[in-house]
Enzyme design. Sequence first.
Site, mmCIF file in Angstrom:
data_model
loop_
_atom_site.group_PDB
_atom_site.id
_atom_site.type_symbol
_atom_site.label_atom_id
_atom_site.label_comp_id
_atom_site.label_asym_id
_atom_site.label_seq_id
_atom_site.Cartn_x
_atom_site.Cartn_y
_atom_site.Cartn_z
ATOM 1 N N CYS A 96 0.806 -1.146 -0.568
ATOM 2 C CA CYS A 96 0.191 0.542 -0.018
ATOM 3 C C CYS A 96 1.130 1.283 -0.280
ATOM 4 C CB CYS A 96 -0.619 0.038 1.082
ATOM 5 S SG CYS A 96 -2.121 1.351 1.539
ATOM 6 N N GLU B 188 -8.754 -0.197 -2.697
ATOM 7 C CA GLU B 188 -9.476 0.996 -2.854
ATOM 8 C C GLU B 188 -11.125 0.935 -2.068
ATOM 9 O OE1 GLU B 188 -6.596 2.899 -3.502
ATOM 10 O OE2 GLU B 188 -5.863 1.271 -5.059
ATOM 11 N N HIS C 180 -9.783 1.061 1.819
ATOM 12 C CA HIS C 180 -9.557 2.765 1.545
ATOM 13 C C HIS C 180 -10.984 3.838 2.154
ATOM 14 C CE1 HIS C 180 -5.018 2.843 1.975
ATOM 15 N NE2 HIS C 180 -5.100 2.246 -0.093
HETATM 16 ZN ZN LIG Z 1 -3.887 1.224 -0.844
#
Ligand SMILES: [Zn+2]
Length: 167
Positions: A90, A133, A136
Site C-alpha cells: 500500500c 481501494e 480505503h
Molecule cells: Zn492502499
Amino acid sequence: MAVLNIRTLPDPLLRQKARRVNKIDDSLQRLIDDMIDTMRDADGAGLAANQVGVLRRVIVIEIPEEEQVLVLINPDITRREGEREVEEGCLSIPGYRGELKRSLKVRARGTDRDGRPVRIRAEGLLAQALEHEMDHINGILYIDHLESAERLWKLEPQEAGTQTEAS
Ligand SMILES: [Zn+2]
C-alpha cells in the site's frame, strides 16, 4: 494537474470513512486528474481519495491488464466469490508488504467521472485492487486482514523502491 502528497500511517484520515459524492463538478474532476497523476508518479496500481487527504468516495485504478484507467465514484462491491492468497502493498504503508486473502472474483458498481453508471465484473489483480481501494474509502487497510503478524514483512531497502502493485 498535480502530484499530491500521499498520506501514510498513522495519518488519521486513512482510518475515516469517506463521504458519498453528491455533485460532480470541476473541483472533483481536478481531484480525479490529480489522483491519476499521483498514482502514476508513485508507480501505484490504485489510489483512494482519502490517501490524498480528501474524504470522498472516489477511487482510481490502473493495472497493466486494463487499457484505461478506471475511475469510480461512489463504488460498491455487490458480490464477492471465492478466495485466494495474495501479496499486497500500500502506498500509505511504504516499505512493507503482506500476505492476505482476497476474493477470486468481485462485482462492483459505481459511476464514472461523468456520472454514468458503471458495472464491473473483475478477477485477478483488478478484483484485488477494487477490494483494496474500497477498503480505503471505508477506513480499512490491508494490514487489518492479516491473519498473523508474520504475514507482514519489511522490504529490503533495494526492494522498497519497486513497490509493484501497491495501491
Ligand atoms: Zn492502499
